[in-house]
Design a protein around this motif. Structure first.
Motif, PDB file in Angstrom:
ATOM      1  N   LYS A   1      -7.160  -2.148   7.460  1.00  0.00           N
ATOM      2  CA  LYS A   1      -8.025  -1.393   6.565  1.00  0.00           C
ATOM      3  C   LYS A   1      -8.140  -2.070   5.202  1.00  0.00           C
ATOM      4  N   LEU A   2      -7.027  -2.615   4.740  1.00  0.00           N
ATOM      5  CA  LEU A   2      -7.066  -3.288   3.447  1.00  0.00           C
ATOM      6  C   LEU A   2      -7.930  -4.535   3.537  1.00  0.00           C
TER       7      LEU A   2
ATOM      8  N   THR B   1     -10.644   4.173  -2.604  1.00  0.00           N
ATOM      9  CA  THR B   1      -9.491   4.755  -1.935  1.00  0.00           C
ATOM     10  C   THR B   1      -9.817   6.071  -1.242  1.00  0.00           C
TER      11      THR B   1
ATOM     12  N   GLY C   1       2.317  -0.374  10.186  1.00  0.00           N
ATOM     13  CA  GLY C   1       1.419  -0.783   9.113  1.00  0.00           C
ATOM     14  C   GLY C   1       0.265  -1.672   9.562  1.00  0.00           C
TER      15      GLY C   1
ATOM     16  N   ASP D   1      -8.233   7.247   2.015  1.00  0.00           N
ATOM     17  CA  ASP D   1      -6.870   7.777   2.066  1.00  0.00           C
ATOM     18  C   ASP D   1      -6.847   9.275   1.832  1.00  0.00           C
TER      19      ASP D   1
ATOM     20  N   GLY E   1       6.327  -1.631   7.754  1.00  0.00           N
ATOM     21  CA  GLY E   1       5.553  -1.990   6.585  1.00  0.00           C
ATOM     22  C   GLY E   1       5.846  -3.358   6.004  1.00  0.00           C
TER      23      GLY E   1
ATOM     24  N   THR F   1     -10.014   0.571   2.271  1.00  0.00           N
ATOM     25  CA  THR F   1      -9.269   1.169   1.177  1.00  0.00           C
ATOM     26  C   THR F   1      -8.629   0.041   0.379  1.00  0.00           C
TER      27      THR F   1
ATOM     28  N   LYS G   1       0.851  -1.178   0.000  1.00  0.00           N
ATOM     29  CA  LYS G   1       0.000   0.000   0.000  1.00  0.00           C
ATOM     30  C   LYS G   1       0.884   1.225   0.000  1.00  0.00           C
TER      31      LYS G   1
ATOM     32  N   TYR H   1       1.283   5.347  -0.098  1.00  0.00           N
ATOM     33  CA  TYR H   1       0.641   6.632   0.148  1.00  0.00           C
ATOM     34  C   TYR H   1       1.532   7.722  -0.418  1.00  0.00           C
TER      35      TYR H   1
ATOM     36  N   ALA I   1       3.294   2.203   3.092  1.00  0.00           N
ATOM     37  CA  ALA I   1       2.853   1.879   4.442  1.00  0.00           C
ATOM     38  C   ALA I   1       2.935   0.375   4.647  1.00  0.00           C
TER      39      ALA I   1
ATOM     40  N   SER J   1      -2.589  -0.903  11.161  1.00  0.00           N
ATOM     41  CA  SER J   1      -3.900  -0.358  10.818  1.00  0.00           C
ATOM     42  C   SER J   1      -4.139  -0.387   9.316  1.00  0.00           C
ATOM     43  N   THR J   2      -3.078  -0.088   8.568  1.00  0.00           N
ATOM     44  CA  THR J   2      -3.220  -0.119   7.125  1.00  0.00           C
ATOM     45  C   THR J   2      -3.608  -1.518   6.668  1.00  0.00           C
TER      46      THR J   2
END
Lengths: 423, 286
Positions: free
Chosen positions: A86-87, B281, A80, B284, A237, A92, A13, A15, A57, A82-83
């Motif tokens: 989230k995925l 997305t 990473g 984000d 990450g 996201t 991911k 950003y 991330a 939370s990322t």
């Protein structure tokens, strides 16, 4: 057969750094012009200013989760976690890679999300259930249990804006836990409730694990130990480790990783008379790279010993302990070591782990002598000689995952049945 | 193990149109509950509750009748002025509210979207349904006026029943149009906050180029050449349709209504396309 319910394949991911989301139409139009007019200048500038750069991330994360496991997700802030959640929860999309899961997934990234303050507890239960993909009939069937678990009682028909924060959390957790998702994801949501309720939640989650899959994020190692058996450890990450919980915790705690397989004892400090008559010089751990052994396995060691005086009938004593606990178990060798002054010997040792359960352990080595009246006289001691990990062994445990919380640290020899008689 | 279990694959954002109708259908209960949530939350702790839905069009119609009917003297194709303006402003406010509310999809649901997954389209669809309930209340009121006028006035109104039967289809079209424009705007506002400020302003302007405060026949007499351009506005044939169906007046033309439906489809398609681009997305960015 392995039944994988969730798999991540090379997930990344990315950003963009700097201010995202604050752009206005003008900025974008400016950018568009810049692309045509100052194309080269811009490209040059981008490499030099990291503020406008991109960062990952998550980078190339791959793992698989089997049905019924309770997985801890560990990592420092910004690693990473939370990322990743989230995925998996589809909030996201990943930049690269793919995630596949079977069945229904419920995520509790925050308790009571989707609760509308103006609606009553009951109405919110339905709403939350529907968000997690259930039909009204399915929610009705579970409503009683939810109300009971949440201890809300008569307040179920009160608008949730009048709830205390504790009641809010209780109801939120009760909904998620009773919707029987195939995969339940929790992000440190229990930090809010009181201790008694937290424990109730953890019990509920360990009941769920087994048939359902639980992924739990927490910085509270005590909670993780109670609930999880395996862990994913993220570092900047990347997935730094996937495996035993204890090892992941020690990585997280910054403890040294599993050490080299060749360990030199030259720098070990010896107190008093220790190491004056005979001294352990080095240790080789044979046949492994990572010092991980399945439960019931054998550690094969080569111990280099230097006799400074004549010694007779010494034994090697291995004391097994775990960070923060005293000695859990010991293994003694027969009196195998006899040598004359000046001899250097390598002892081939085999340390059976017996019923030691999955986890990470420290071993101390003692070179000692049992005198005729049974006293143990130490010749040399190396306190933290080596560290090893014991991993799950489904074959040994008849397909059962060893859960320390339930089964303890040690599996004793099997109970025997000497005979049956009709009564 | 259960082999019928659903398998979900999460992949990076792709270009193109992704609308998973099957998934939307599975989440129909959520759409219902979201609509209910909005409706209940809207009127909880208000004294007269849903009666607010009636006051607003009554005031609008009253002002329109006073200003355009009395002061300016705009012709009403022979219809009773109050009914004429109400017949225009009630459908218009349905469309306008659909647009304005769905345009806030991402900003209103920021917290929810940031924490849980469900097909994002559920939210604007639920919004349209709530607006539809409001419309139903208002329209029922309009019908009451219509029946009342028919009973107490000497002139009988020529309701054309054939067209009245088409009302549900036209309602769906209006809903889709409001939804299409609304979600397109909502997708764009995620990146360009400026647009949010333009929405109510834009809707106001749009009303003036639609035959809400005047009949389309005004154009026939003054600028016949502009008529086709005017009718390209998908809302024009719709409002003319309502007047033709319920009041028996105006310049309704089935061809223009079909054109309007076509334009609606295109707008709706573009709206979903933009929405798709953002929904995966948006967490984000916002």
């Amino acid at each position: 057969m392995r039944d994988v319910v969730l798999s991540c394949e090379n997930v990344s991911k990315q950003y963009r750094m700097g201010q995202i989301g604050l752009s206005t139409l003008r900025d974008d139009i400016d950018g568009l012009f810049a692309r045509f007019t100052r194309k080269d200048a811009r490209a040059g500038a981008e490499g030099q200013t990291p503020q406008n750069g991109k960062f990952y991330a998550l980078r190339d994360v791959s793992f698989e989760v089997e049905r019924g496991s309770a997985i801890a997700l560990i990592g420092r802030n910004g690693a990473g976690k939370s990322t990743l959640l989230k995925l998996i929860s589809r909030i996201t999309a990943p930049t690269e890679g793919r995630i596949t899961y079977k069945g229904r997934l419920a995520s509790l990234l925050e308790v009571g999300t989707g609760f509308n303050p103006h609606l009553t507890g009951r109405e919110n239960v339905y709403l939350n259930g529907a968000i997690m993909g259930l039909t009204r009939a399915e929610i009705s069937a579970r409503l009683g249990e939810i109300i009971e678990f949440s201890e809300i009682g008569g307040f179920i028909d009160t608008p949730v804006k009048r709830y205390s924060s504790g009641m809010f959390v209780k109801l939120g957790f009760a909904v998620a836990a009773h919707l029987e998702p195939d995969i339940l994801i929790c992000d440190e949501v229990l930090a809010v409730g009181d201790t008694r309720f937290q424990e109730k939640c953890i019990r509920k989650m360990s009941d769920l694990a087994g048939e359902h899959t639980v992924i739990y994020v927490s910085h509270n190692m005590h909670t993780l130990r109670q609930l999880c058996t395996r862990a994913l450890y993220l570092e900047e990450g990347r997935l730094a480790y996937a495996g035993e919980l204890e090892h992941a915790i020690s990585l997280y705690a910054g403890a040294s990783a599993l050490r080299d397989t060749h360990i030199d004892f030259a720098n070990v400090k010896h107190d008093g008379n220790l190491g004056k008559l005979a001294r352990m010089e080095y240790l080789d751990i044979n046949g492994v790279i990572s010092c991980e052994y399945p439960m019931g396995g054998n550690i094969s060691l080569s111990l280099g010993v230097h006799a400074l005086e004549d010694v007779k009938n010494l034994r090697v004593n291995s004391l097994i302990s775990r960070a923060g606990s005293g000695t859990l178990a010991s293994s003694l060798s027969a009196p195998v070591y006899t040598a004359q002054a000046g001899d250097r010997t390598e002892l081939e040792l085999s340390l059976p782990l017996g019923g030691l359960g999955p986890g990470e352990y420290d071993a101390a080595l003692w070179l000692c002598f049992t005198d005729p009246i049974g006293r143990m006289v130490s010749y040399d001691v190396v306190p933290n000689a080596f560290r090893f990990a014991v991993t799950q062994n489904l074959e040994l445990n008849e397909g059962m995952l060893w859960n320390e919380k339930r089964h303890g640290v040690f599996r004793l020899p099997d109970t025997e049945c000497g005979g049956k008689k009709r009564i | 193990m259960n082999t019928s279990e659903q398998i979900t694959v999460i992949k990076p954002r792709e270009k193109g149109l992704h609308i998973d109708l099957k998934e939307l259908w599975r989440f129909r209960d959520l759409i219902y509950l979201l609509a209910r949530r909005t409706f209940v939350a809207m009127y909880k702790q208000t004294i007269i509750g849903p009666a607010w839905a009636i006051i607003q069009p009554l005031l609008t119609t009253g002002i329109l009748t006073l200003v355009f009917g009395r002061f300016v003297g705009v012709p009403t194709d022979g219809a009773q002025p109050f009914l004429f303006y109400m017949c225009g402003s009630v459908p218009w406010s349905f469309f306008a509210r659909c647009l304005e509310k769905t345009a806030q999809t991402f900003t209103d649901n920021e917290k929810l979207f940031g924490k849980v997954y469900f097909p994002r389209l559920c939210a604007p669809i639920a919004t349209v349904l709530v607006t539809l309930i409001n419309f139903a209340i208002q329209f029922a009121f309009f019908l009451l006026f219509l029946i009342g006028t028919n009973i107490f006035s000497a002139e009988k109104i020529q309701v054309s029943w054939g067209l009245v039967a088409l009302t549900p289809l036209v309602l769906i079209e209006m809903g889709l149009l409001g939804l299409g424009v609304g979600i397109a705007v909502s997708a764009l506002t995620v990146r360009y906050k400026d647009l949010a400020l333009l929405v109510s302003f834009g809707v106001n302007l749009w009303m003036y180029i639609s035959p809400v405060a005047y009949p389309a026949s005004v154009l026939n007499s003054t600028y016949p050449a502009l008529k086709t351009v005017f009718m390209l506005n998908p809302m024009s044939p719709v409002i003319e349709f309502f007047r033709a169906a319920y009041l028996g007046t105006g310049t309704f033309n089935a061809g223009y209504l079909l054109l309007s439906a076509g334009v609606t489809c295109v707008i709706c398609f573009l709206g979903i396309l933009l929405f798709n681009r953002v929904e995966k997305t948006f967490a984000d960015v916002i």
